[in-house]
Motif scaffolding. Structure first.
Motif, PDB file in Angstrom:
ATOM      1  N   LYS A 185       1.038   4.053  -2.836  1.00 48.47           N
ATOM      2  CA  LYS A 185       0.891   5.474  -2.527  1.00 48.47           C
ATOM      3  C   LYS A 185       2.073   6.267  -3.082  1.00 48.47           C
ATOM      4  CE  LYS A 185       0.502   8.651   1.362  1.00 48.47           C
ATOM      5  NZ  LYS A 185       0.586   8.791   2.807  1.00 48.47           N
ATOM      6  N   ASP A 186       3.292   5.739  -2.875  1.00 56.29           N
ATOM      7  CA  ASP A 186       4.489   6.409  -3.390  1.00 56.29           C
ATOM      8  C   ASP A 186       4.460   6.479  -4.922  1.00 56.29           C
ATOM      9  OD1 ASP A 186       5.336   6.645  -0.779  1.00 56.29           O
ATOM     10  OD2 ASP A 186       6.816   5.021  -0.905  1.00 56.29           O
ATOM     11  N   LEU A 187       4.051   5.382  -5.553  1.00 55.46           N
ATOM     12  CA  LEU A 187       3.991   5.364  -7.014  1.00 55.46           C
ATOM     13  C   LEU A 187       2.939   6.341  -7.534  1.00 55.46           C
ATOM     14  CD1 LEU A 187       4.397   1.562  -7.787  1.00 55.46           C
ATOM     15  CD2 LEU A 187       6.042   3.388  -8.257  1.00 55.46           C
ATOM     16  N   ARG A 188       1.806   6.431  -6.830  1.00 60.22           N
ATOM     17  CA  ARG A 188       0.779   7.393  -7.238  1.00 60.22           C
ATOM     18  C   ARG A 188       1.316   8.816  -7.134  1.00 60.22           C
ATOM     19  NH1 ARG A 188      -4.363   4.407  -4.502  1.00 60.22           N
ATOM     20  NH2 ARG A 188      -4.836   3.075  -6.279  1.00 60.22           N
ATOM     21  N   ALA A 189       2.074   9.083  -6.060  1.00 54.72           N
ATOM     22  CA  ALA A 189       2.670  10.413  -5.910  1.00 54.72           C
ATOM     23  C   ALA A 189       3.659  10.685  -7.043  1.00 54.72           C
ATOM     24  CB  ALA A 189       3.358  10.539  -4.547  1.00 54.72           C
ATOM     25  N   GLU A 190       4.461   9.675  -7.379  1.00 54.39           N
ATOM     26  CA  GLU A 190       5.412   9.828  -8.481  1.00 54.39           C
ATOM     27  C   GLU A 190       4.678  10.067  -9.796  1.00 54.39           C
ATOM     28  OE1 GLU A 190       8.481   6.822  -8.890  1.00 54.39           O
ATOM     29  OE2 GLU A 190       8.600   6.617  -6.709  1.00 54.39           O
ATOM     30  N   LYS A 250       0.835  -1.203   0.000  1.00 57.38           N
ATOM     31  CA  LYS A 250       0.000   0.000   0.000  1.00 57.38           C
ATOM     32  C   LYS A 250       0.867   1.250   0.000  1.00 57.38           C
ATOM     33  CE  LYS A 250      -4.218  -1.833   2.080  1.00 57.38           C
ATOM     34  NZ  LYS A 250      -5.125  -1.815   3.238  1.00 57.38           N
ATOM     35  N   LYS A 251       1.958   1.224   0.795  1.00 62.31           N
ATOM     36  CA  LYS A 251       2.872   2.367   0.828  1.00 62.31           C
ATOM     37  C   LYS A 251       3.517   2.554  -0.542  1.00 62.31           C
ATOM     38  CE  LYS A 251       6.874   4.344   3.188  1.00 62.31           C
ATOM     39  NZ  LYS A 251       7.288   5.025   2.009  1.00 62.31           N
ATOM     40  N   ARG A 252       3.918   1.451  -1.155  1.00 61.58           N
ATOM     41  CA  ARG A 252       4.542   1.521  -2.488  1.00 61.58           C
ATOM     42  C   ARG A 252       3.552   2.084  -3.507  1.00 61.58           C
ATOM     43  NH1 ARG A 252       8.380   2.915  -5.455  1.00 61.58           N
ATOM     44  NH2 ARG A 252       8.804   1.626  -7.263  1.00 61.58           N
TER      45      ARG A 252
END
Length: 123
Positions: free
Chosen positions: A48-53, A44-46
């Motif tokens: 979220k990070d990918l969505r931010a990227e 889930k964190k990954r």
């Protein structure tokens, strides 16, 4: 006994061994569930990070698209201005030729007038 067998069935084990095996399996299940939860949190964190990227990249792409549109607009404007400049240069050239022709005509008229005055001083 059938020889050295490492695999035993539940029926061959005593109740304490069965209970210990059940407890061991339940502990393994809890460890696996905790590992799965940790993996899920990490995923889930990954995500979220990918969505931010992706959002950052999309923002940059939007900026690049806007800059590209502006550059395209400037190129077209430059093309229009260049065409107008070329037309203006042709007009200036034509006007300059007309001016030079008029100067020559004026000089010719002035010379003719001087000759006439020389021939006929009463003019």
């Amino acid at each position: 006994v059938h020889g050295d067998t490492t695999v035993s069935t539940m029926s061959e084990e005593g109740p304490e061994l069965i209970a210990a095996r059940i407890a061991e399996l339940e502990a393994q299940k809890r460890q696996q569930e905790e590992s799965d939860r940790e993996t899920e949190r990490a995923m889930k964190k990954r995500v979220k990070d990918l969505r931010a990227e992706i959002a950052a990249i999309a923002g940059a792409e939007n900026q690049v698209t806007a800059l590209l549109a502006k550059c395209t607009e400037l190129v077209r404007s430059n093309e229009r201005l260049t065409a107008r400049l070329d037309l203006s240069e042709r007009n200036v050239s034509a006007i300059t030729k007309q001016r030079d022709k008029l100067k020559m005509d004026m000089n010719g008229h002035a010379e003719a007038r001087k000759r006439l005055e020389d021939l006929c001083p009463e003019l």
